[in-house]
Design a protein around this motif. Structure first.
Motif, PDB file in Angstrom:
ATOM      1  N   ASN A 548       0.829  -1.195   0.000  1.00 20.99           N
ATOM      2  CA  ASN A 548       0.000   0.000   0.000  1.00 20.99           C
ATOM      3  C   ASN A 548       0.872   1.257   0.000  1.00 20.99           C
ATOM      4  O   ASN A 548       2.028   1.232   0.419  1.00 20.99           O
ATOM      5  CB  ASN A 548      -0.934  -0.001   1.223  1.00 20.99           C
ATOM      6  N   ASP A 549       0.303   2.354  -0.442  1.00 19.18           N
ATOM      7  CA  ASP A 549       1.035   3.617  -0.532  1.00 19.18           C
ATOM      8  C   ASP A 549       1.375   4.133   0.862  1.00 19.18           C
ATOM      9  O   ASP A 549       0.499   4.290   1.719  1.00 19.18           O
ATOM     10  CB  ASP A 549       0.186   4.649  -1.279  1.00 19.18           C
ATOM     11  N   LEU A 550       2.658   4.394   1.108  1.00 19.15           N
ATOM     12  CA  LEU A 550       3.107   4.908   2.407  1.00 19.15           C
ATOM     13  C   LEU A 550       3.041   6.424   2.493  1.00 19.15           C
ATOM     14  O   LEU A 550       3.253   6.997   3.564  1.00 19.15           O
ATOM     15  CB  LEU A 550       4.549   4.462   2.682  1.00 19.15           C
ATOM     16  N   GLY A 551       2.778   7.073   1.355  1.00 15.87           N
ATOM     17  CA  GLY A 551       2.827   8.533   1.350  1.00 15.87           C
ATOM     18  C   GLY A 551       4.244   9.043   1.173  1.00 15.87           C
ATOM     19  O   GLY A 551       4.517  10.242   1.318  1.00 15.87           O
ATOM     20  N   MET A 552       5.176   8.129   0.874  1.00 23.13           N
ATOM     21  CA  MET A 552       6.580   8.458   0.666  1.00 23.13           C
ATOM     22  C   MET A 552       7.189   7.368  -0.218  1.00 23.13           C
ATOM     23  O   MET A 552       6.544   6.357  -0.489  1.00 23.13           O
ATOM     24  CB  MET A 552       7.319   8.517   2.007  1.00 23.13           C
ATOM     25  N   GLU A 553       8.433   7.592  -0.672  1.00 26.00           N
ATOM     26  CA  GLU A 553       9.095   6.642  -1.560  1.00 26.00           C
ATOM     27  C   GLU A 553      10.399   6.157  -0.929  1.00 26.00           C
ATOM     28  O   GLU A 553      11.430   6.823  -1.005  1.00 26.00           O
ATOM     29  CB  GLU A 553       9.385   7.307  -2.915  1.00 26.00           C
ATOM     30  N   PRO A 554      10.385   4.976  -0.269  1.00 23.22           N
ATOM     31  CA  PRO A 554      11.610   4.484   0.382  1.00 23.22           C
ATOM     32  C   PRO A 554      12.535   3.691  -0.545  1.00 23.22           C
ATOM     33  O   PRO A 554      13.615   3.278  -0.109  1.00 23.22           O
ATOM     34  CB  PRO A 554      11.056   3.581   1.489  1.00 23.22           C
ATOM     35  N   GLU A 555      12.139   3.478  -1.796  1.00 25.52           N
ATOM     36  CA  GLU A 555      12.946   2.654  -2.701  1.00 25.52           C
ATOM     37  C   GLU A 555      14.248   3.369  -3.071  1.00 25.52           C
ATOM     38  O   GLU A 555      14.295   4.593  -3.215  1.00 25.52           O
ATOM     39  CB  GLU A 555      12.168   2.309  -3.970  1.00 25.52           C
ATOM     40  N   GLN A 556      15.284   2.561  -3.241  1.00 25.77           N
ATOM     41  CA  GLN A 556      16.611   3.020  -3.669  1.00 25.77           C
ATOM     42  C   GLN A 556      17.227   4.040  -2.710  1.00 25.77           C
ATOM     43  O   GLN A 556      18.029   4.879  -3.114  1.00 25.77           O
ATOM     44  CB  GLN A 556      16.540   3.634  -5.083  1.00 25.77           C
ATOM     45  N   VAL A 557      16.838   3.970  -1.440  1.00 25.32           N
ATOM     46  CA  VAL A 557      17.408   4.867  -0.424  1.00 25.32           C
ATOM     47  C   VAL A 557      18.357   4.060   0.450  1.00 25.32           C
ATOM     48  O   VAL A 557      17.946   3.122   1.133  1.00 25.32           O
ATOM     49  CB  VAL A 557      16.312   5.525   0.440  1.00 25.32           C
ATOM     50  N   LEU A 558      19.618   4.445   0.417  1.00 23.42           N
ATOM     51  CA  LEU A 558      20.655   3.785   1.194  1.00 23.42           C
ATOM     52  C   LEU A 558      20.732   4.426   2.577  1.00 23.42           C
ATOM     53  O   LEU A 558      20.727   5.657   2.699  1.00 23.42           O
ATOM     54  CB  LEU A 558      21.992   3.932   0.470  1.00 23.42           C
ATOM     55  N   VAL A 559      20.775   3.594   3.619  1.00 21.25           N
ATOM     56  CA  VAL A 559      20.843   4.096   4.998  1.00 21.25           C
ATOM     57  C   VAL A 559      22.204   3.749   5.576  1.00 21.25           C
ATOM     58  O   VAL A 559      22.625   2.586   5.560  1.00 21.25           O
ATOM     59  CB  VAL A 559      19.734   3.489   5.880  1.00 21.25           C
ATOM     60  N   ILE A 560      22.890   4.769   6.104  1.00 19.36           N
ATOM     61  CA  ILE A 560      24.187   4.575   6.760  1.00 19.36           C
ATOM     62  C   ILE A 560      24.084   5.196   8.143  1.00 19.36           C
ATOM     63  O   ILE A 560      23.763   6.381   8.279  1.00 19.36           O
ATOM     64  CB  ILE A 560      25.329   5.244   5.967  1.00 19.36           C
TER      65      ILE A 560
END
Length: 892
Positions: A548-560
């Motif tokens: 479902n739509d989160l209201g944001m786009e977390p794809e291709q986001v690298l977390v360090i």
């Protein structure tokens, strides 16, 4: 021999042998089998030894060694019944295999679920005197409203409880360094052999002893009594020192608060068990905290051990006397913690939580590990019972359906003087023995598939079933009771045959037992429909939450994560974050870069009271996060009013709200709140923008009011949005930039969308386990229907032959034979569907964002069972319809 005496065999087997055998012979038998048992424990493990001990003990019993004549008669009757039962099994191999396989599958499922639920409900029971060990939980109330409940307490609670209250025998505190900070552990000052570690805690000196740590090196009483001492787990000994002795060696601890501690290993302990609410691999002496520099005009000892007004940062455990009065203890502590509070209406309540109950209690702030979902555990237990009931229903159905096959045997036994009581005993004995044999096969199935079960049900390797006499008695009682219940009806039906009429086929053509068998088929189909409906709901709900739509786009986001070791960077005045950003911005694959103190996909810990005025009654609570500019752009979170942050200097006193916060403040139009002044805590800030609501944590929790500020410090997570090109090449370049700016820090990363998916791991695991067990249940039901149709088709062979002689087509015969089954399945669907939908609706109520129950849930489960039943029954009826009618009539 001394070691043999320490290894205790199953008491239940010993008790039975002593009950039946003469004292002198019982001692002789038990002495022999005990020696063999001790050898098996060492060579093959306790589980195998326990099973073989039962067999050895009973096989050594002899008729002439029994206590008295009554016992001899009972034993003789049991021996005869056993011999008859074994002959019956051999004579009816197909039915025996079907019964044993179905029951074994049922027991396998029940054992897997029992093992998992026992694992989850027995957390921390390995701790010595765990029944007297309690954690101090803190609850803050504003008047009667709950502000928060925390697993951690203020610094002064533990020591003062021990010194002021005689009922407190001991205490220990843990400072969860690995959770509070990003920690880096290394072996030298050059930053080589360094690792980011989360399982690091500072612990008071008595923690190892009270927790019962099994020390491989060092003494539990003294390993943490001096500053700069550390004890490590056996796994970390292998990781850092390749298994060599670690005592006396140096480990360097750094965190993102710029603490730098050179520690000496004083002990090594066996890995702390996984069935605990705590998780750690390193314990640093609490005295080390007292050497730190602290903010404000405080001493480190006061900050970490004496402050009643300090932060709730310490997991505090009290060991009480068995007769301790909990209320009087918490009253004394509450008087001290509430004395400094000056805000009207605010007060703390302290509670003592038994450590063995923590894992199955409701989740609160700062838990070290996620707590168990008791609702899911109970659902799985119900599922296990359903599958076991299905297996026993199969047994009853097949036994009664094949009753005619034993009519001749029953008639002959009655003619030869057998009483109905003896026949009932025989058939009950067969039922119970079948249950015990199936249970043994179920254990074998579970053992062989243990690795597979562990993928979706993290069960422990130790067998909870055989660790407790209560569990053994419980399982034995379940087998005995279910065997008796399942055998009662077949026993009375079979023993009720009249020798004079049974060979004439009267029972065959009568309606005796027909109603019961139909009821059992309906029960089988109903349980299967119930399980399929539940499985469908779980799969659809998990899919809904994950896609479902989160209201944001977390794809291709690298977390360090923010580097924990800043001590190797030569120039302390350099702006490391901006240097890292500039290096990344020069990369063609980097789209955006931002930093934040609250990672999307994680729980929002910080809260702030916000208001349009300074009047306390009108304030609302909002979750608070801090970011730098480009955060909303990176995650593609749209603004519906106002603007984004420009930089941390210009917008130092500016905030952004979400839609929920705007509505909670009483504004209907987001534009109205832009440029409004907002009272936040103890200062005024300016609202510069409003973002649309987005799911910061997951779809398992509701969107709450949020306030977002900006600053350049205290931001723990670097977010880097990259394009969809070569991921490995991009990661290599990001790692190169990271090592340039942050030497001495391991480069650990993950992707934000993967982090979000971890929120649904429990539901995915629950769905996989539910689905697997539901398939087993359907398999059992299908085997039962197939076998039942085989025997019913055989009993109606004369009817089939006559219909074929009269010109009936094979298709019409199949339809006629299938019709009775299909009517029962449809009836089961009509009865079960409303109940299953009601249960699913109750489960879905726990989700704020959920699927709706459409036509699919009303139709599909019944259709699946209808199709499975049709295939199972038709396999036999089609074959019967093609047989030459002469052969059928000749057989009659």
């Amino acid at each position: 021999m001394e070691n043999n005496k320490l290894i205790a065999p199953p008491k239940f087997a010993e008790w039975l042998v002593k009950l039946f055998c003469r004292k002198d012979y019982a001692e002789e038998v038990l002495g022999d089998v005990h020696e063999v048992y001790c050898w098996r424990v060492e060579e093959r493990g306790k589980t195998v030894a326990n099973l073989r001990y039962f067999l050895d003990a009973f096989s050594a019993m002899r008729l002439m060694r029994i206590h008295n004549k009554t016992t001899v008669k009972l034993n003789f009757l049991a021996m005869i019944s056993l011999k008859v039962t074994l002959r019956t099994f051999m004579r009816n191999k197909s039915q025996t295999v079907t019964n044993l396989f179905g029951l074994a599958c049922g027991f396998m499922v029940f054992l897997a679920i029992f093992q998992y639920v026992s694992f989850e409900k027995n957390y921390d029971t390995f701790i010595p005197e765990h029944e007297n060990l309690f954690r101090v939980n803190s609850t803050l109330l504003r008047d009667t409203l709950l502000v928060f409940e925390n697993a951690e307490a203020v610094p002064a609670v533990g020591r003062n409880a021990y010194e002021l209250i005689p009922q407190v025998e001991g205490y220990f505190k843990l400072f969860n360094s690995g959770s509070e900070n990003n920690c880096v552990i290394s072996l030298d000052d050059r930053g080589k052999n360094s690792f980011n570690e989360s399982g690091v805690m500072h612990a008071t000196a008595n923690a190892p002893k009270i927790l019962g740590l099994n020390m491989i090196e060092g003494d539990a009483e003294f390993v943490l009594d001096q500053p700069f001492e550390i004890i490590i787990s056996k796994s970390f000994q292998q990781k850092y020192f390749q298994g060599a002795s670690a005592v006396g060696k140096t480990i360097i601890f750094d965190d993102d608060d710029e603490n730098h501690e050179v520690l000496t290993v004083s002990g090594v302990f066996e890995d702390f068990p996984g069935d605990s609410h705590l998780a750690f691999d390193m314990l640093i002496s609490f005295e080390t905290l007292f050497t730190r520099e602290v903010k404000r005009d405080l001493t480190a000892r006061f900050r970490y051990d004496e402050d009643w007004e300090g932060a709730h940062d310490f997991l505090t455990y009290l060991k009480l006397t068995p007769d301790a009065d909990h209320e009087s203890i918490t009253t004394v502590l509450e008087e001290n913690i509430n004395a400094p509070i000056t805000y009207p209406g605010y007060a703390y309540q302290l509670s003592l939580m038994p450590v063995a109950s923590i894992h199955t209690s409701a989740a609160i702030r700062e838990e070290v590990k996620a707590v168990a979902d008791v609702q899911k555990l109970n659902t799985l237990l119900i599922l296990g019972v359903f599958v076991l009931v299905l297996a026993w229903v199969n047994f009853i159905n097949l036994t009664t359906a094949t009753a005619l096959g034993r009519a001749k045997e029953t008639g002959m036994r009655k003619v030869l003087g057998g009483t109905r009581k003896q026949l009932v005993w025989q058939f009950l004995f067969e039922s119970v023995l079948t249950g015990f044999i199936a249970f043994a096969i179920g254990i074998l199935f579970f053992s062989l598939s243990f690795t597979y079960f562990n993928e979706f049900l993290p069960v422990a390797e130790k067998w909870y079933l055989f660790n407790d006499v209560k569990n053994i008695l419980l399982i034995g009682g379940i087998i005995l009771t279910s065997g008796l219940v399942a055998g009662i009806y077949p026993a009375f039906v079979l023993s009720g045959f009249k020798p004079a009429t049974v060979l004439k086929g009267v029972f065959k053509t009568s309606g005796s037992g027909l109603l019961v068998r139909k009821g059992l088929v309906i029960l089988q189909a109903g349980i299967s429909i119930f399980l399929i409906t539940g499985l469908l709901a779980i799969v659809k709900q998990v899919d809904f939450m994950m896609n479902n739509d989160l209201g944001m786009e977390p794809e291709q986001v690298l977390v360090i994560a923010k580097p924990g070791n800043l001590n190797m960077i030569a120039d302390e005045d350099r702006d490391h974050k901006n240097l890292f950003k500039s290096l990344l911005s020069s990369k063609s694959f980097v789209k955006d870069y931002a930093v934040t103190d609250a990672l999307p996909g994680s729980v929002l810990r910080k809260g702030k009271d916000i208001n349009l005025t300074e009047v306390e009654e009108n304030e609302i609570e909002a979750r608070a996060i801090y970011v730098e500019y480009d955060y909303f752009k990176l995650l593609d979170i749209p603004f519906i009013a106002g603007r984004d942050f420009r930089n941390t200097i210009v917008d130092e006193k500016s905030v952004v709200l979400n839609e929920s916060a705007v509505k909670a403040l009483g504004f209907s139009n987001p534009e109205e709140v832009v440029n409004q002044r907002l009272y936040e805590g103890d200062e005024w800030v300016n609202v510069i923008g409003v973002i649309s609501d987005y799911h910061h944590t997951s779809l398992k929790s509701e969107v709450v009011p949020m306030i977002v500020g900006t600053r350049s410090w205290g931001l723990d997570y670097h977010l880097v949005k990259i394009d969809g090109g070569s991921i490995q090449k991009s990661l290599a370049e990001v790692e190169e930039a990271f090592n340039t700016v942050f030497p001495g820090n391991p480069f650990d990363y993950y992707f934000l969308d993967d982090h979000f998916e971890q929120n649904y791991q429990d539901e995915q695991r629950f769905g996989r386990s539910f689905g697997f067990f539901a398939l087993i249940a359907i398999l059992i039901a299908s085997i039962g229907l197939y076998s039942l149709s085989s025997f019913i088709t055989l009993s109606r062979s004369k009817e089939i032959g006559i219909r074929k002689v009269l010109g009936a087509k094979a298709s019409s015969i199949v339809n006629h034979l299938n019709r009775d089954f299909l009517v029962l399945i449809l009836l089961a669907a009509v009865v079960t569907t409303p109940l299953s939908l009601w249960a699913v609706e109750g489960w879905l109520e726990s989700f704020p964002y959920r699927i709706s129950l459409g036509v699919l849930f009303f139709v599909l489960p019944g259709l699946i069972i209808l199709l499975v039943s049709l295939v199972s029954v038709s396999l036999k009826t089609v074959a019967a319809s093609r047989v030459n009618p002469i052969n059928l009539l000749h057989r009659e």
